[in-house]
Design a protein around this motif. Structure first.
Motif, PDB file in Angstrom:
ATOM      1  N   ILE A  60      13.477  39.194   3.008  1.00  0.00           N
ATOM      2  CA  ILE A  60      12.172  39.299   2.350  1.00  0.00           C
ATOM      3  C   ILE A  60      12.367  39.373   0.840  1.00  0.00           C
ATOM      4  CG2 ILE A  60      10.025  40.608   2.212  1.00  0.00           C
ATOM      5  CD1 ILE A  60      10.886  41.862   4.954  1.00  0.00           C
TER       6      ILE A  60
ATOM      7  N   GLY B 224      10.093  34.820  -3.710  1.00  0.00           N
ATOM      8  CA  GLY B 224       9.306  35.823  -3.014  1.00  0.00           C
ATOM      9  C   GLY B 224       8.719  36.874  -3.930  1.00  0.00           C
TER      10      GLY B 224
ATOM     11  N   SER C 125      -3.317  38.165   9.752  1.00  0.00           N
ATOM     12  CA  SER C 125      -1.896  38.103   9.417  1.00  0.00           C
ATOM     13  C   SER C 125      -1.473  36.731   8.932  1.00  0.00           C
ATOM     14  CB  SER C 125      -1.054  38.500  10.639  1.00  0.00           C
ATOM     15  OG  SER C 125      -1.272  39.847  10.995  1.00  0.00           O
ATOM     16  N   ASP C 126      -2.086  35.684   9.498  1.00  0.00           N
ATOM     17  CA  ASP C 126      -1.682  34.319   9.157  1.00  0.00           C
ATOM     18  C   ASP C 126      -1.869  34.002   7.682  1.00  0.00           C
ATOM     19  OD1 ASP C 126      -0.989  33.905  11.761  1.00  0.00           O
ATOM     20  OD2 ASP C 126      -2.764  32.717  12.280  1.00  0.00           O
TER      21      ASP C 126
ATOM     22  N   PHE D 223      -0.855  35.752   5.339  1.00  0.00           N
ATOM     23  CA  PHE D 223       0.273  36.306   4.599  1.00  0.00           C
ATOM     24  C   PHE D 223       1.644  35.900   5.148  1.00  0.00           C
ATOM     25  CE2 PHE D 223      -3.363  39.139   4.434  1.00  0.00           C
ATOM     26  CZ  PHE D 223      -3.508  39.361   3.078  1.00  0.00           C
ATOM     27  N   THR D 224       1.716  35.617   6.443  1.00  0.00           N
ATOM     28  CA  THR D 224       3.009  35.425   7.082  1.00  0.00           C
ATOM     29  C   THR D 224       2.852  34.657   8.386  1.00  0.00           C
ATOM     30  OG1 THR D 224       4.880  36.588   8.127  1.00  0.00           O
ATOM     31  CG2 THR D 224       2.764  37.716   8.144  1.00  0.00           C
TER      32      THR D 224
ATOM     33  N   ASP E 282       5.382  34.816  10.789  1.00  0.00           N
ATOM     34  CA  ASP E 282       6.122  35.524  11.843  1.00  0.00           C
ATOM     35  C   ASP E 282       5.973  37.043  11.788  1.00  0.00           C
ATOM     36  OD1 ASP E 282       7.683  36.243   9.663  1.00  0.00           O
ATOM     37  OD2 ASP E 282       9.481  35.191  10.321  1.00  0.00           O
TER      38      ASP E 282
ATOM     39  N   HIS F 235       8.363  37.517   7.252  1.00  0.00           N
ATOM     40  CA  HIS F 235       8.633  36.686   6.081  1.00  0.00           C
ATOM     41  C   HIS F 235       7.318  36.215   5.469  1.00  0.00           C
ATOM     42  CE1 HIS F 235      12.340  36.419   8.546  1.00  0.00           C
ATOM     43  NE2 HIS F 235      12.888  36.629   7.352  1.00  0.00           N
ATOM     44  N   LEU F 236       7.224  36.351   4.160  1.00  0.00           N
ATOM     45  CA  LEU F 236       5.956  36.165   3.469  1.00  0.00           C
ATOM     46  C   LEU F 236       5.813  34.762   2.889  1.00  0.00           C
ATOM     47  CD1 LEU F 236       6.031  39.561   1.533  1.00  0.00           C
ATOM     48  CD2 LEU F 236       4.749  39.056   3.628  1.00  0.00           C
ATOM     49  N   ASN F 237       4.617  34.202   3.001  1.00  0.00           N
ATOM     50  CA  ASN F 237       4.300  32.984   2.271  1.00  0.00           C
ATOM     51  C   ASN F 237       3.922  33.366   0.842  1.00  0.00           C
ATOM     52  OD1 ASN F 237       1.637  33.961   2.376  1.00  0.00           O
ATOM     53  ND2 ASN F 237       1.108  32.682   4.164  1.00  0.00           N
TER      54      ASN F 237
ATOM     55  N   GLY G 186       1.415  36.129   0.703  1.00  0.00           N
ATOM     56  CA  GLY G 186       2.036  37.383   1.085  1.00  0.00           C
ATOM     57  C   GLY G 186       2.939  37.937   0.003  1.00  0.00           C
TER      58      GLY G 186
END
Length: 207
Positions: free
Chosen positions: A15, A31, A177-178, A180-181, A183, A186-188, A191
């Motif tokens: 991360i 990140g 949640s989608d 930001f991430t 899975d 791990h952040l987009n 995120g």
């Protein structure tokens, strides 16, 4: 007027790593460290920052312990943030052969004690988080006790604690949640910016 200087170290797992270029010691990856550094420079123009990212993907607490001399203590940062521990759950999840809490606690405590005893750094502990995603709901049986352990250790050793798991649940309740991430961990970019904003706000008292 002389500017205050601050050497700030981001330490953790993937991360934090976020595809940083290892050959460039000042590269922050893509990140939250990258966005946090931008925010901190903008919010604290009176501080001359040096930022280091030494996160390494897939690390558990044992791996950080193995490299703590070169990737933390030798750098002698003024401020260090620590985000580690999700892999101590994730890597043992498939068979539910969970790492004993006592082992996790001993390793995490050793990391904190070495920071305290071998540097003069101010310390922010970031709670290991998990956004609510269906395929990892069962992680909670192991993750929740380890998060409680980190919170207790942070009270003893840290100058600042960032409750990232609680913040992740709040963010997911609003946007899902989608946003930001993919899975849960791990952040987009959204995120990464979310965590960077929380990071910059939490660490401000240490600067």
């Amino acid at each position: 007027m002389n500017m205050k200087t601050c050497k700030l170290l981001f330490q953790g797992d993937s991360i934090t790593d976020a595809d940083r270029v290892r050959e460039n010691p000042l590269d922050l990856g893509t990140g939250y460290p990258y966005y946090a550094a931008q925010l901190l420079r903008a919010q604290h123009p009176d501080v001359d920052f040096t930022f280091w990212n030494r996160g390494i993907g897939c690390d558990e607490t044992q791996h950080l312990l193995a490299r703590i001399e070169t990737d933390l203590i030798a750098l002698q940062p003024d401020v260090v943030s620590l985000l580690i521990g999700i892999n101590d759950t994730w890597h043992h999840a498939d068979a539910r052969e969970w790492m004993p809490l006592s082992v996790f606690e001993a390793r995490y405590r050793q990391i904190l004690e070495r920071i305290r005893n071998e540097t003069n750094a101010k310390l922010m502990v970031i709670e290991q988080y998990l956004f609510p995603v269906p395929d990892k709901t069962y992680f909670a049986e192991d993750l929740a006790p380890k998060q409680a352990c980190v919170r207790a250790l942070a009270k003893k050793y840290a100058d600042v604690f960032l409750p990232a798991h609680e913040l992740a649940q709040q963010a997911a309740a609003v946007r899902g949640s989608d946003a930001f991430t993919a899975d849960g961990v791990h952040l987009n970019e959204t995120g990464a910016r979310w965590l960077a904003e929380a990071y910059a706000k939490a660490i401000a008292p240490l600067l």
